[in-house]
Design an enzyme around this catalytic site. Structure first.
Site, PDB file in Angstrom:
ATOM      1  N   ASN A  15       1.830 -14.203  -9.606  1.00  0.00           N
ATOM      2  CA  ASN A  15       2.203 -13.049  -9.000  1.00  0.00           C
ATOM      3  C   ASN A  15       1.020 -12.427  -8.593  1.00  0.00           C
ATOM      4  O   ASN A  15       0.428 -11.560  -9.630  1.00  0.00           O
ATOM      5  CB  ASN A  15       3.314 -12.265  -9.598  1.00  0.00           C
ATOM      6  CG  ASN A  15       3.835 -11.316  -8.578  1.00  0.00           C
ATOM      7  OD1 ASN A  15       2.988 -10.949  -7.711  1.00  0.00           O
ATOM      8  ND2 ASN A  15       4.757 -10.485  -9.059  1.00  0.00           N
TER       9      ASN A  15
ATOM     10  N   ILE B 126       0.813  -1.024  -0.015  1.00  0.00           N
ATOM     11  CA  ILE B 126      -0.066  -0.009   0.145  1.00  0.00           C
ATOM     12  C   ILE B 126       1.077   1.254  -0.036  1.00  0.00           C
ATOM     13  O   ILE B 126       1.901   1.501   0.800  1.00  0.00           O
ATOM     14  CB  ILE B 126      -0.965  -0.031   1.329  1.00  0.00           C
ATOM     15  CG1 ILE B 126      -1.844  -1.236   1.350  1.00  0.00           C
ATOM     16  CG2 ILE B 126      -1.819   1.264   1.148  1.00  0.00           C
ATOM     17  CD1 ILE B 126      -2.645  -1.515   2.368  1.00  0.00           C
TER      18      ILE B 126
ATOM     19  N   ARG C 193      -9.486  -5.496  -4.566  1.00  0.00           N
ATOM     20  CA  ARG C 193      -8.774  -5.835  -5.479  1.00  0.00           C
ATOM     21  C   ARG C 193      -8.398  -7.492  -5.090  1.00  0.00           C
ATOM     22  O   ARG C 193      -8.194  -8.338  -6.042  1.00  0.00           O
ATOM     23  CB  ARG C 193      -7.427  -5.175  -5.917  1.00  0.00           C
ATOM     24  CG  ARG C 193      -7.995  -3.910  -6.586  1.00  0.00           C
ATOM     25  CD  ARG C 193      -6.761  -3.262  -7.052  1.00  0.00           C
ATOM     26  NE  ARG C 193      -6.173  -3.974  -8.114  1.00  0.00           N
ATOM     27  CZ  ARG C 193      -4.739  -3.913  -8.614  1.00  0.00           C
ATOM     28  NH1 ARG C 193      -4.028  -2.857  -7.591  1.00  0.00           N
ATOM     29  NH2 ARG C 193      -4.047  -4.596  -9.311  1.00  0.00           N
TER      30      ARG C 193
ATOM     31  N   HIS D   6       9.702   4.084  -0.642  1.00  0.00           N
ATOM     32  CA  HIS D   6       9.934   2.705  -0.312  1.00  0.00           C
ATOM     33  C   HIS D   6       8.729   2.041  -1.016  1.00  0.00           C
ATOM     34  O   HIS D   6       9.263   0.892  -1.264  1.00  0.00           O
ATOM     35  CB  HIS D   6       9.661   2.687   1.153  1.00  0.00           C
ATOM     36  CG  HIS D   6       9.988   1.296   1.728  1.00  0.00           C
ATOM     37  ND1 HIS D   6       9.051   0.695   2.624  1.00  0.00           N
ATOM     38  CD2 HIS D   6      11.435   0.613   1.959  1.00  0.00           C
ATOM     39  CE1 HIS D   6       9.613  -0.411   2.731  1.00  0.00           C
ATOM     40  NE2 HIS D   6      10.987  -0.443   2.475  1.00  0.00           N
TER      41      HIS D   6
END
Length: 111
Positions: A74, A43, A88, A49
């Protein structure tokens, strides 16, 4: 829904997913996996990062797949919010499971 069985392995973060897959596949030589689903979420925060974690986790999942010879779907998602992640994951997790099954069938057909 496809009738496949599965085992869930939890890790503390997205960067640990590829290592967990490699460990599980290596340990499973007694009981090999036909395929693996890498399911997680990165997120976006306020720093760079986010991009590092999402890019490296995707790259390493692919490297593990090529090295171990077991299909890995993946489904490590990148989202802006927790709500997007939950929405999602409900779709992408199922799609990734179907991809893992299809790729396992392909591998079996090519053997």
């Amino acid at each position: 829904e496809a009738g496949a069985s599965y085992e869930r392995i939890s890790v503390p973060g997205a960067l640990e997913i590829p290592a967990a897959i490699a460990m599980a596949v290596d340990a499973a030589k007694r009981k090999p996996y036909d395929g693996v689903v890498a399911l997680g979420c990165v997120i976006q925060g306020e720093t760079y990062h986010f991009e590092l974690v999402s890019n490296e986790s995707a790259r390493c999942v692919n490297e593990v797949q090529l090295a171990c010879g077991v299909p890995v779907a993946n489904a490590i998602l990148t989202t802006d919010t927790d709500e997007q992640a939950i929405e999602r994951m409900n779709v992408k997790g199922g799609e990734a499971a179907l991809v893992a099954i299809e790729m396992a069938n392909l591998l079996r057909d090519l053997a």
